[in-house]
Design an enzyme around this catalytic site. Structure first.
Site, short mmCIF file in Angstrom:
data_model
loop_
_atom_site.label_atom_id
_atom_site.label_comp_id
_atom_site.label_asym_id
_atom_site.label_seq_id
_atom_site.Cartn_x
_atom_site.Cartn_y
_atom_site.Cartn_z
N ALA A 289 34.48 60.46 173.49
CA ALA A 289 34.46 59.04 173.80
C ALA A 289 33.56 58.30 172.82
O ALA A 289 32.69 58.90 172.18
CB ALA A 289 33.98 58.79 175.23
N ASP A 290 33.79 57.01 172.73
CA ASP A 290 32.91 56.16 171.95
C ASP A 290 32.85 54.79 172.62
O ASP A 290 33.87 54.28 173.08
CB ASP A 290 33.40 56.02 170.51
CG ASP A 290 32.34 55.38 169.62
OD1 ASP A 290 31.40 56.09 169.22
OD2 ASP A 290 32.42 54.17 169.37
N THR A 291 31.64 54.25 172.69
CA THR A 291 31.42 52.98 173.38
C THR A 291 30.76 51.98 172.46
O THR A 291 29.82 52.32 171.74
CB THR A 291 30.55 53.18 174.63
OG1 THR A 291 31.19 54.12 175.50
CG2 THR A 291 30.33 51.87 175.36
N ALA B 3 36.42 53.94 174.24
CA ALA B 3 37.62 54.71 173.91
C ALA B 3 37.43 56.14 174.40
O ALA B 3 36.35 56.72 174.27
CB ALA B 3 37.87 54.71 172.41
#
Length: 199
Positions: free
Chosen positions: A73-75, A110
């Site tokens: 994930a990436d935030t 994501a």
């Protein structure tokens, strides 16, 4: 289907690990060493989606034989189309919090899940409205040290949560891993989900 509820998490984030652990997974964290520099004219949406996917593929290349689902994930915290990263100093943190004060910003997370030959990814968006912050509140919050390693200079799961007047979206998405979307992608990949999440 996997025979167990084990999972590889391509992230060192303790918050993401705890979220998956609380869902019933045995979590193995694996670092994904990729270049996180934004590309020229890359939108925040495309940026987080690319990073989540690249993290997943980097871990998958090394651990494919483990036959476990991989979650990455990436935030990003976004205001007026601009990504707000982690503050570089206390002054920078104060500038970020002042900009967020009384305004609504977006938190984009994501998620990418792969298992076997399958890979699926999506971007989940949250709208977060801050109350108006006084200079005293900003200074006191920075003094706690919490903002210094957080994108946008706040953590909703910690003290920074008191600044959030309204949230439209997913609380766990703002934390860094939206539960509903993650389990949906795991199921779509054919990976086991905890019994209470069975379709």
């Amino acid at each position: 289907m996997t025979a167990t509820h084990e999972i590889l998490l391509a992230s060192a984030s303790p918050r993401r690990r705890d979220i998956l652990h609380n869902l019933g997974y045995t979590v193995h964290t694996v670092s994904a060493d990729i270049d996180e520099t934004p590309r020229t004219n890359e939108t925040p949406h495309d940026y987080v989606l690319r990073l989540a996917t690249e993290k997943n593929r980097a871990v998958r290349a090394k651990h494919f034989a483990d036959n476990l689902p991989i979650v990455s994930a990436d935030t990003s915290v976004v205001q007026h189309g601009k990504i707000l990263g982690k503050p570089e100093s206390k002054i920078h943190a104060a500038q970020m919090l002042t900009a967020l004060s009384g305004c609504t910003h977006q938190v984009l997370t994501a998620v990418c899940v792969s298992f076997g030959e399958h890979e699926y990814a999506l971007v989940q968006q949250n709208d977060v409205q801050f109350k108006i912050l006084s200079l005293e509140e900003i200074s006191a919050y920075i003094a706690t040290g919490e903002p210094m390693d957080k994108a946008g200079a706040y953590g909703i799961q910690g003290i920074g949560g008191v600044f959030v007047a309204h949230l439209s979206g997913s609380f766990t998405g703002v934390m860094g891993l939206p539960v509903f979307e993650t389990v949906t992608l795991l199921r779509r990949c054919g990976a086991n989900v905890p019994p209470f999440q069975a379709a």
